[in-house]
Write an enzyme that holds these catalytic residues in place. Structure first.
Site, mmCIF file in Angstrom:
data_model
loop_
_atom_site.group_PDB
_atom_site.id
_atom_site.type_symbol
_atom_site.label_atom_id
_atom_site.label_comp_id
_atom_site.label_asym_id
_atom_site.label_seq_id
_atom_site.Cartn_x
_atom_site.Cartn_y
_atom_site.Cartn_z
ATOM 1 N N SER A 61 0.913 -1.259 0.104
ATOM 2 C CA SER A 61 -0.042 -0.112 -0.114
ATOM 3 C C SER A 61 0.827 1.390 0.035
ATOM 4 O O SER A 61 0.202 2.442 -0.537
ATOM 5 C CB SER A 61 -0.853 -0.044 1.238
ATOM 6 O OG SER A 61 -2.248 -0.694 1.181
ATOM 7 N N LYS A 64 0.604 3.606 -2.863
ATOM 8 C CA LYS A 64 -0.361 4.738 -2.997
ATOM 9 C C LYS A 64 -0.080 6.050 -3.049
ATOM 10 O O LYS A 64 -0.597 6.767 -3.573
ATOM 11 C CB LYS A 64 -1.712 4.090 -1.875
ATOM 12 C CG LYS A 64 -2.220 2.870 -2.209
ATOM 13 C CD LYS A 64 -3.131 2.390 -0.908
ATOM 14 C CE LYS A 64 -3.842 0.960 -1.300
ATOM 15 N NZ LYS A 64 -4.257 0.464 -0.231
ATOM 16 N N TYR A 185 -1.971 -1.414 -10.867
ATOM 17 C CA TYR A 185 -1.951 -1.370 -9.394
ATOM 18 C C TYR A 185 -1.322 -2.514 -9.042
ATOM 19 O O TYR A 185 -0.464 -2.657 -7.840
ATOM 20 C CB TYR A 185 -3.712 -1.386 -9.012
ATOM 21 C CG TYR A 185 -3.604 -1.341 -7.368
ATOM 22 C CD1 TYR A 185 -3.372 -0.516 -6.490
ATOM 23 C CD2 TYR A 185 -4.298 -2.651 -7.031
ATOM 24 C CE1 TYR A 185 -3.609 -0.429 -5.295
ATOM 25 C CE2 TYR A 185 -4.456 -2.888 -5.770
ATOM 26 C CZ TYR A 185 -3.969 -1.780 -4.584
ATOM 27 O OH TYR A 185 -4.322 -1.870 -3.482
ATOM 28 N N TYR A 237 -4.581 3.155 7.736
ATOM 29 C CA TYR A 237 -5.743 2.431 7.505
ATOM 30 C C TYR A 237 -6.859 2.750 8.678
ATOM 31 O O TYR A 237 -6.651 4.082 9.015
ATOM 32 C CB TYR A 237 -5.442 0.911 7.567
ATOM 33 C CG TYR A 237 -4.673 0.337 6.688
ATOM 34 C CD1 TYR A 237 -4.471 0.637 5.429
ATOM 35 C CD2 TYR A 237 -3.501 -0.493 7.206
ATOM 36 C CE1 TYR A 237 -3.300 0.252 4.776
ATOM 37 C CE2 TYR A 237 -2.401 -0.937 6.604
ATOM 38 C CZ TYR A 237 -2.520 -0.564 5.079
ATOM 39 O OH TYR A 237 -1.664 -1.412 4.411
ATOM 40 N N VAL A 255 1.178 -3.922 3.637
ATOM 41 C CA VAL A 255 0.952 -5.316 4.315
ATOM 42 C C VAL A 255 2.028 -6.170 4.250
ATOM 43 O O VAL A 255 2.135 -6.895 4.648
ATOM 44 C CB VAL A 255 -0.501 -5.968 3.790
ATOM 45 C CG1 VAL A 255 -1.587 -5.341 4.419
ATOM 46 C CG2 VAL A 255 -0.478 -6.045 2.416
HETATM 47 N N1 GLN Z 1 -1.811 -5.141 -2.608
HETATM 48 C C1 GLN Z 1 -2.710 -4.965 -1.377
HETATM 49 C C2 GLN Z 1 -4.149 -5.269 -1.633
HETATM 50 O O1 GLN Z 1 -4.408 -4.500 -2.497
HETATM 51 C C3 GLN Z 1 -2.240 -3.637 -0.737
HETATM 52 C C4 GLN Z 1 -2.763 -3.627 0.694
HETATM 53 C C5 GLN Z 1 -2.140 -3.011 1.630
HETATM 54 O O2 GLN Z 1 -0.789 -3.114 1.755
HETATM 55 N N2 GLN Z 1 -2.820 -2.808 2.858
HETATM 56 O O3 GLN Z 1 -4.788 -5.795 -0.884
#
Ligand code: GLN
Length: 303
Positions: A61, A64, A185, A237, A255
């Site tokens: 993530s 992003k 993505y 989050y 994650v």
């Molecule tokens: N690639 C992960 C997903 O889309 C990214 C989510 C994350 O790092 N929270 O679920």
């Protein structure tokens, strides 16, 4: 200063036992739950590193932040935020709930729905290769590459992200092709970075978007303010509120176990610990940052 980082590192190592590695992307389940490392980079160019500062892991993530920076540059503020809002959602990063029931636009660019929509704005002008170059530049790390195994694992199992992209398409919010968007993505989530690369990204943000060593503007200052504000309010989050109170440093987690922090100084702090807490944030890295921020007075509202 070194002492605070060392203590943070020790606290982070101890806290790894409280978390669990992500396994909803099968390839991530292979990470070592005890791994922990951190890197601090400031304008001296001499990084401070502890533990696994050079271990590669997937950015997840944290991409992003890079997607948002690219969208702001390519489409500008008004167009970008006509596709995604800038409100904390209070929901899990992969939630689909409010997107369907409360609003057509995703709540913010730091949750999956918002990042997928923001990634769609990059097409067709920017390719994955363009974005790879951009990520390398922003992280001050020309060796970032794609982890194919993570990409395949995520592309094969990303059903919820597919659902999000198709929901956005069905609502007429997404103009680009959902499969091409998801492909971009998933690839960007699979970039192999290290705590050192994240420290580079943190430093560029903390330095108002200016390359700390050659003075070139990499992100326009008004975009850096937007990005950091959204990191501060939405970057961790549904733990973002408590994290902002306790740590108070614009940060973004993934994650894969990484956290990037843009701290006063200016200082970039990158952390890696794949054992995650219930919110999907690195257990060790959050605990380490609570200590480091308190010890060094890094909270943005501590004067
Ligand atoms: N690639 C992960 C997903 O889309 C990214 C989510 C994350 O790092 N929270 O679920």
């Amino acid at each position: 200063m070194e002492k605070a980082f060392f203590e943070g590192y020790e606290i982070g190592c101890a806290a790894t036992t409280r978390g669990k590695v992500a396994d909803y992307i099968p390839e991530l389940a292979k990470s070592d739950p005890k791994a922990f490392g951190l890197c601090m980079l400031d304008a001296t160019g001499e990084p401070l590193t502890f533990g696994e500062a050079d271990t590669r892991f997937s950015i997840q993530s944290i991409c992003k932040v890079i997607i948002l920076a690219a969208a702001l540059k390519l489409r500008g503020f008004d167009e970008t935020f006509s596709h995604v809002m800038m409100e904390p959602s209070g929901d899990a990063f992969n939630s689909i709930l409010k997107l369907d029931t409360r609003s057509n636009l995703p709540f913010n660019p730091m949750i999956n729905a918002g990042a997928i929509e923001t990634a769609s704005l990059l097409l067709p002008e920017l390719s994955f290769e363009d974005m790879l170059d951009y990520a390398r530049m922003l992280c001050l790390d020309p060796t970032i590459s794609l982890n194919e195994a993570v990409y395949n694992s995520e592309a094969q199992t990303g059903y919820r992200n597919r659902a999000i992209a198709y929901l956005l398409k069905s609502k007429g919010v997404m103009s680009a092709d959902p499969e091409r968007t998801l492909n971009l993505y998933f690839r960007l989530c699979s970039l192999a970075v290290s705590a050192r690369s994240l420290a580079g990204l943190g430093l560029v943000l903390a330095n108002d978007g200016v390359h700390p060593f050659n003075g070139k503007t990499l992100i326009a200052p008004e975009h850096v303010r937007t990005i950091q504000s959204i990191m501060f309010t939405c970057g961790m989050y549904d733990y973002s509120g408590k994290y902002s109170v306790k740590v108070g440093v614009p940060s973004k987690s993934g994650v894969g176990g990484g956290i990037v922090c843009a701290a006063k100084g200016p200082m970039g702090i990158g952390l890696y610990g794949p054992a995650l807490d219930a919110f999907g944030n690195s257990s060790g890295a959050v605990k380490a940052m609570v200590h480091i921020s308190q010890a060094l007075g890094l909270h943005v509202f501590s004067y």
